[in-house]
Design an enzyme around this catalytic site. Structure first.
Site, short mmCIF file in Angstrom:
data_model
loop_
_atom_site.label_atom_id
_atom_site.label_comp_id
_atom_site.label_asym_id
_atom_site.label_seq_id
_atom_site.Cartn_x
_atom_site.Cartn_y
_atom_site.Cartn_z
N PHE A 1 -7.49 -29.12 -15.57
CA PHE A 1 -6.81 -30.06 -16.46
C PHE A 1 -6.38 -31.25 -15.64
CE2 PHE A 1 -3.44 -32.28 -18.54
CZ PHE A 1 -3.94 -32.44 -19.82
N LYS B 1 4.30 -36.98 -13.36
CA LYS B 1 5.29 -36.12 -13.99
C LYS B 1 6.68 -36.25 -13.36
CE LYS B 1 2.43 -33.17 -16.68
NZ LYS B 1 1.08 -32.68 -16.46
N ASP C 1 -4.91 -32.79 -7.10
CA ASP C 1 -4.10 -33.22 -8.24
C ASP C 1 -2.82 -32.38 -8.23
OD1 ASP C 1 -2.85 -33.61 -10.66
OD2 ASP C 1 -4.70 -33.57 -11.85
#
Ligand SMILES: *Cc1c(COP(=O)(O)O)cnc(C)c1O
Length: 415
Positions: free
Chosen positions: A157, A271, A242
């Protein structure tokens, strides 16, 4: 709609179930249906706690997918946001601003990076990294024009743009959104041999999550990431980690790569770089790759704006000052041990690192969603990922007492 605005504006003390229905009805009628939220309407947050419009309190075990690692409405980040918002918010990169340089210095010192590219969302950081490694491949590695390949892993993802969903292995993420960008190869996550076999002279980079978050907190076998690192080094391939979800303390280390004793060539953060306040992401890199960009080749109107930089600086500072990373390691180990003690034969696995935890149910359990609904009724907010997995990822400021409070309720629902 008429009943929606007044209660909020008036700060109504005890909205009725009718009010809740109004919020849900209006969202359903006017919004795109690209999410399936639990039926809870939140209005306030502090630390690990959030409150709904009826005044009920919940322990947040999702942390906005790890974007509020520092806890809701952290007072020092709030103060930094307000101070900067009253001074200067946006200049565009056509001019310099006095928050960008200190942000660069602080994030480079903290993460041991040489260069930074500031963006806004996680997906933009991913897209930016893909552009940079392609250009690096053509200019530095000598790959023939338009031939660059990037290797990704199954069940990845990395966000929701067309290029990114194009290399997803999740049919829901891809279906009806093609045609997609070429130049990606997908190999099974955790399989070093498959990766080795997929690398060719055209390979410019490997893009990987150190722990797959959305896939259900999938931790690769020991030694896998070290092998990936070694393969990349030996073959002249850039390793992009990531860390948008795993980074900034979530796994009990500043970056999850530290658990493996490796260093990426490019690290993506997002985030929690926002402290939950204001979207900020960044590509962190060695000087070789980000060094390829020239003026006009890439950018973002809001990337590197002073408000974002001031927020990100304080979001990083409190992580360190308040030992949230150490707390994530300690409380994560405690929470994991407690979850492992749940004696439910329908639980197939309990796993995690730091405060990135998951309980996976056997298919016979009938899916994780009903458990999340029941946990919500008992005051714990979490969200299923895929059908059978619940992720537990509270803010990193959680205490042992709060975990005990949560475990009592978790045991009632899934014990
Ligand atoms: C959330 C996430 C992204 C995308 O971030 P957005 O800010 O939603 O675009 C990318 N990679 C990982 C690992 C994520 O968890």
């Amino acid at each position: 709609m008429t009943s929606l605005a007044p209660p909020l504006a008036a700060g109504l003390a005890s909205p009725t179930p009718e009010d809740l229905r109004d919020y849900l009805e209006v969202e359903h009628r006017l919004g795109a249906h690209n999410y399936k939220p639990l039926d809870v309407v939140l209005t306030r947050g502090q630390g690990v706690w959030v409150w709904d419009v009826a005044g009920r309190r919940y322990l947040d075990c999702l942390s906005a997918y790890s974007a509020v690692n520092q806890g809701h409405c952290h007072p020092r980040i709030l103060e930094a946001l307000i101070a900067q918002a009253g001074r200067l918010t946006l200049t565009s990169r056509a001019f310099h601003n006095d928050q960008l340089a200190p942000f660069y210095e602080e994030i480079c010192a903290l993460t041991g990076s040489h260069k930074v590219l500031p963006m806004n969302s996680g997906a933009e950081a991913v897209e930016s990294a893909l552009k940079c490694v392609r250009k690096w491949g053509y200019r530095e590695k000598g790959v023939a024009e338009d031939q660059a390949e990037i290797i990704v892993c199954s069940d990845n993802f990395h966000g929701r743009t067309i290029a990114i969903v194009g290399f997803s292995s999740d049919p829901d993420a891809r279906r009806d959104f093609g045609p997609f960008a070429p130049g990606f190869r997908c190999v099974p996550f955790g399989d070093g041999d498959a990766l080795e076999a997929a690398i060719t002279p055209r390979t410019v980079a490997v893009l990987i999550e150190p722990i797959q978050g959305e896939a259900g907190v999938i931790i690769p076998p020991p030694g896998y990431l070290k092998r990936v690192r070694d393969l990349c080094t030996a073959q002249g391939v850039m390793l992009i980690l990531d860390e948008i979800q795993t980074g900034l303390g979530r796994t009990g280390a500043l970056l999850a790569e530290e658990h493996e004793g490796i260093e990426a060539d490019l690290t993506l953060v997002g985030k929690a770089l926002s402290g939950g306040f204001y979207p900020v992401s960044a590509v962190l890199s060695n000087s070789e790759v980000l060094g390829v960009l020239r003026p006009g080749e890439h950018g973002s109107t809001f990337g590197g704006n002073p408000l974002a930089c001031a927020v990100a600086r304080m979001a990083l500072k409190v992580l360190v000052d308040e030992d949230m990373i150490g707390n994530a390691a300690r409380q994560g180990a405690y929470f994991l041990e407690k979850l492992r003690g749940l004696g439910n034969p329908l639980i197939r696995a309990v796993r995690g690192r730091g405060l990135m935890l998951a309980v996976e149910f056997a298919p016979e359990a009938g899916g994780a969603r009903p458990f999340c609904e029941k946990l919500k009724d008992k005051g714990i907010l979490c969200k299923e990922t895929h059908r059978d997995i619940i992720r537990f990822a509270p803010p990193l400021v959680i205490t042992e007492k709060e975990i005990d409070w949560a475990m009592e309720r978790i045991a009632e629902v899934i014990g």
